[in-house]
Write a protein that holds these residues in place. Structure first.
Motif, short mmCIF file in Angstrom:
data_model
loop_
_atom_site.label_atom_id
_atom_site.label_comp_id
_atom_site.label_asym_id
_atom_site.label_seq_id
_atom_site.Cartn_x
_atom_site.Cartn_y
_atom_site.Cartn_z
N UNK A 106 0.76 -2.35 -12.88
CA UNK A 106 1.22 -3.73 -13.01
C UNK A 106 2.37 -4.08 -12.06
N UNK A 107 2.92 -3.08 -11.42
CA UNK A 107 4.04 -3.28 -10.50
C UNK A 107 3.67 -2.77 -9.13
N UNK A 108 4.36 -3.26 -8.12
CA UNK A 108 4.10 -2.68 -6.80
C UNK A 108 4.75 -1.29 -6.74
N UNK A 109 4.30 -0.49 -5.84
CA UNK A 109 4.85 0.85 -5.70
C UNK A 109 6.32 0.82 -5.38
N UNK A 110 7.04 1.79 -5.90
CA UNK A 110 8.48 1.88 -5.66
C UNK A 110 8.80 2.59 -4.34
N UNK A 111 7.90 3.44 -3.86
CA UNK A 111 8.19 4.22 -2.66
C UNK A 111 8.59 3.37 -1.46
N UNK A 112 7.90 2.26 -1.17
CA UNK A 112 8.29 1.48 0.00
C UNK A 112 9.72 0.92 -0.09
N UNK A 113 10.26 0.82 -1.30
CA UNK A 113 11.62 0.32 -1.48
C UNK A 113 12.67 1.41 -1.27
N UNK A 114 12.21 2.64 -1.13
CA UNK A 114 13.13 3.77 -0.93
C UNK A 114 13.19 4.12 0.55
N UNK A 115 14.35 4.58 1.00
CA UNK A 115 14.47 5.04 2.38
C UNK A 115 13.72 6.37 2.50
N UNK B 249 14.91 9.09 3.60
CA UNK B 249 15.82 10.13 3.09
C UNK B 249 15.75 10.22 1.56
N UNK B 250 15.70 9.08 0.90
CA UNK B 250 15.59 9.07 -0.57
C UNK B 250 14.26 9.65 -1.02
N UNK B 251 13.19 9.35 -0.29
CA UNK B 251 11.88 9.89 -0.64
C UNK B 251 11.86 11.41 -0.47
N UNK B 252 12.45 11.90 0.61
CA UNK B 252 12.49 13.35 0.84
C UNK B 252 13.34 14.03 -0.24
N UNK B 253 14.46 13.43 -0.57
CA UNK B 253 15.32 13.97 -1.62
C UNK B 253 14.55 14.05 -2.94
N UNK B 254 13.79 13.02 -3.26
CA UNK B 254 12.98 13.00 -4.48
C UNK B 254 11.90 14.09 -4.45
#
Length: 122
Positions: free
Chosen positions: A73-82, A84-89
């Motif tokens: 029901x929501x758009x993906x959150x990944x595109x809103x993350x940098x 660096x934040x994605x790699x950290x996650x």
């Protein structure tokens, strides 16, 4: 040496490992949860692969869904993350990482697609 990152209970990982063994391709085996990839490893592997960072996420996995990274029901959150934040996650939990993962000196493969593996590994 080729590094093979896997989750042993994963049927796709089992299939990939069997494929490697049948072809007598040597590799170093690494349990992706017990020894999760580090941020530095992921940065290096993503750059070497030439793939978008999203290809390193196990988007169909339970952990991915639990974290609410994708909600129908929501758009993906990944595109809103940098990046660096994605790699950290990704570095926080091996279950977030697409598997199996093959890391060699000149390429990185995410997931098991036999044709792609055949092309790279022979």
């Amino acid at each position: 040496m080729t590094l093979f990152l896997e989750y042993p209970k994963c049927s796709t990982c089992q299939k990939a490992k069997k494929w490697l063994d049948e072809r007598k391709i040597s590799y170093e085996d690494r349990h992706i949860v017990e020894k999760n990839p580090t941020e530095e490893e992921l940065k290096t592997w993503i750059a070497r692969s030439g793939l978008p960072i999203k290809k390193f996420f196990n988007t169909s996995g339970k952990k991915y869904k639990e974290l609410g990274l994708k909600d129908l029901n929501l758009k993906e959150k990944l595109p809103d993350m940098s990046e660096e934040e994605q790699i950290r996650l990704l570095a926080t939990d091996g279950m977030l990482v697409k598997r199996p993962l093959i890391v060699a000196d000149d390429y990185v493969l995410t997931g098991f697609r036999e044709k792609e593996w055949e092309d790279k590994l022979g």
